[in-house]
Write an enzyme that holds these catalytic residues in place. Structure first.
Site, mmCIF file in Angstrom:
data_model
loop_
_atom_site.group_PDB
_atom_site.id
_atom_site.type_symbol
_atom_site.label_atom_id
_atom_site.label_comp_id
_atom_site.label_asym_id
_atom_site.label_seq_id
_atom_site.Cartn_x
_atom_site.Cartn_y
_atom_site.Cartn_z
ATOM 1 N N GLU A 85 0.662 -0.832 -4.977
ATOM 2 C CA GLU A 85 -0.421 0.419 -5.115
ATOM 3 C C GLU A 85 0.298 1.603 -5.629
ATOM 4 O O GLU A 85 0.821 2.379 -4.544
ATOM 5 C CB GLU A 85 -1.094 0.495 -3.777
ATOM 6 C CG GLU A 85 -2.311 1.274 -3.851
ATOM 7 C CD GLU A 85 -2.118 2.708 -3.771
ATOM 8 O OE1 GLU A 85 -2.183 3.525 -4.420
ATOM 9 O OE2 GLU A 85 -1.780 3.091 -2.519
ATOM 10 N N ASP B 251 0.820 -1.225 -0.322
ATOM 11 C CA ASP B 251 -0.055 -0.067 0.037
ATOM 12 C C ASP B 251 0.935 1.215 0.166
ATOM 13 O O ASP B 251 1.975 1.268 0.658
ATOM 14 C CB ASP B 251 -0.541 -0.044 1.245
ATOM 15 C CG ASP B 251 -2.154 1.097 1.230
ATOM 16 O OD1 ASP B 251 -2.709 1.179 0.079
ATOM 17 O OD2 ASP B 251 -2.151 1.576 2.241
ATOM 18 N N ASP C 125 -11.141 1.321 -1.727
ATOM 19 C CA ASP C 125 -11.131 2.648 -1.318
ATOM 20 C C ASP C 125 -11.984 3.854 -2.334
ATOM 21 O O ASP C 125 -11.895 4.788 -2.092
ATOM 22 C CB ASP C 125 -9.483 3.283 -1.249
ATOM 23 C CG ASP C 125 -8.850 3.002 -0.003
ATOM 24 O OD1 ASP C 125 -9.586 3.104 0.739
ATOM 25 O OD2 ASP C 125 -7.744 3.022 -0.055
#
Length: 503
Positions: free
Chosen positions: A350, A304, A403
């Site tokens: 990501e 992430d 998200d």
């Protein structure tokens, strides 16, 4: 080029909390096995999840603000398994009427779940302590010896209870700063509570490893998640202060976030930054331990906020986000060390937002596919980087993510021009837009394609899992039993075969 471990394939995102079940939240029991059966029947290869760490109400139950990067959320422990181990009686798994009233909603009511399950966990622990469980005790002892992080985590959890869940920064100075005499005293005084916390971690770990074996037997790999940063109020920071940029009082001097982007003022997350010089001087031992433990739990690791592994946005703790600055991160040295210590870990990066040539070079150096989210496309600009026909092989295609809004919720909010361009691009009238975007992701050249479970049903904004920058109403959506039974196995399998992603 992407690692050969990634072959053209696909999967579904569904955090375990999202699954149906009898106790208000998904668990590592029958709900998970039923989900994996559905994935296997649909010829899917991956199950993507959020971090599995413990969550807290004060942080909105976010799995990205956990009290430990190593521990597992005990609420995911399956109670029926405890009955089979003779740690609980069957009646203990029956919800009371007040609790059961909350379960009709497609929502995780965390506080009700905590109250219900904690009472049962205490019963199970008391029976374990008072009973004859020699084999279980041996396995528990072995787990405690090898889980190197457990000693600090269990003391942190027990102390949090003593101090009414106040941040460790508000604890009395001797224990806040980990003075040896204070640590020794509290370890003795809280010995039983620490053992209870360790017991829950043991149960969660054993159940999860059974889940992982069940997935492997069905040809499904688990795509886990590792945020680059950890929560300030965590055992990680309290137990390893030298790894972070903290002042003498233990408080951060610089915090994480991102600079302003188009239409916003940036974000100040508040996570402490790493002391990369110290970490490098120790051979990145803390990071090696972290990655090594996570690779026991999952098959593939999503990194992430990958951008911060190349350089990170450092914000003075008293300043707004836009007054931060970019500072270098020893990403190459870190990943080289991880590879030497742990082996070639399959990563997904990501890499959304503020991506530079240097970030892409680092991503490719570790053979990590990047992310492409169809919702981010400008459908009226020919060849926009998030239009699926532009996706390169070393990417993962997503119609939406945990998200973003769901596809249907996003589509309902599109302006007229974008909607018209989208219809033209996809050759659709939008009546089944969730399947249109799913098919576009599956048909792309991306080596992996992942869809959140909500988009398989065409659910709207009411099923959104998280809205970044908001503190309430997140992480609670849950799949109903009726939706679960209506999993579109045949249609997903047929699409997967047609696009060459079947196993």
């Amino acid at each position: 080029m992407v690692r050969t471990v990634f072959e053209r394939s696909s999967g579904v995102f569904c955090h375990p909390t999202m699954l149906p079940g009898p106790h208000g939240i998904g668990s590592f029991g029958e709900p998970t096995r039923g989900f994996l059966d559905r994935l296997a029947d649909a010829d899917q290869s991956y199950w993507q999840i959020c971090p599995l760490g413990p969550t807290a109400a004060i942080h909105g139950n976010s799995p990205y603000q956990s009290s430990s990067t190593f521990a597992i959320e005990p609420l995911l422990i399956d109670l029926e398994d405890l009955v089979s181990r003779d740690l609980l009686s069957e009646p203990a798994t029956e919800p009371d009427p007040v609790y059961d009233a909350d379960l009709s909603a497609e929502t995780v009511h965390y506080e009700a779940v905590r109250e219900f399950k904690t009472h049962r966990f205490r019963q199970a622990f008391d029976r374990f302590e008072d009973g004859d469980f020699d084999a279980l005790e041996q396995a528990f002892s072995a787990f405690r010896r090898r889980a190197h992080w457990l000693e600090d985590y269990t003391l942190f959890r027990a102390l949090s209870d003593v101090y009414d869940d106040r941040s460790w920064l508000e604890w009395p100075e001797p224990i806040r700063l980990r003075e040896p005499s204070a640590l020794e005293r509290w370890r003795e005084d809280l010995a039983r509570e620490r053992r209870y916390c360790a017991f829950l971690q043991f149960l969660a770990y054993e159940q999860w490893m059974d889940v992982r074996e069940y997935a492997a037997d069905r040809g499904i790999e688990i795509l886990g998640d590792m945020p680059i940063y950890v929560a300030l109020d965590s055992a990680d920071v309290w137990a390893n202060p030298a790894c972070f940029e903290l002042g003498d009082d233990g408080r951060p001097e610089q915090v994480a976030g991102v600079p302003p982007g188009p239409g916003d003022d940036g974000q100040k997350w508040g996570n402490p930054l790493y002391d990369w010089s110290h970490l490098e001087s120790t051979g990145f031992d803390w990071w090696v331990d972290r990655v090594s433990w996570l690779t026991e739990l999952v098959d593939v690791v999503r990194l992430d906020h990958f951008r911060a592994f190349e350089s990170h946005w450092s914000i003075p703790v008293e300043k707004p986000a836009h007054e931060g600055e970019w500072r270098p991160t020893p990403g190459s040295a870190l990943f080289d060390t991880i590879r030497e210590a742990v082996g070639r870990v399959p990563f997904v990066a990501e890499d959304l937002g503020f991506v530079t040539d240097e970030v892409q070079a680092l991503r490719r150096s570790i053979d990590a596919p990047g992310m492409k989210v169809l919702q981010y496309a400008d459908w009226c600009v020919d060849g926009h980087l998030y239009q699926p026909h532009t996706f390169e092989r070393d990417t993962v295609a997503y119609p939406s993510t945990h998200d973003t809004n769901t596809v249907r919720g996003w589509y309902d909010g599109l302006g007229a021009d974008q909607r018209d361009c989208l219809h033209y691009y996809l050759g659709t009238d939008g009546s089944a837009i969730h399947w249109d975007l799913l098919e576009a992701a599956w048909e792309s050249d991306s080596v992996l394609a992942i869809v959140p479970i909500q988009d398989l049903y065409g659910l709207g904004s009411e099923a959104r899992f998280n809205t970044p920058g908001t503190a309430e109403g997140n992480w609670t959506w849950r799949c109903s039993s009726e939706q679960f039974e209506a999993f579109p196995t045949d249609r997903l399998r047929e699409l997967t075969a047609r696009t060459g992603r079947d196993r």
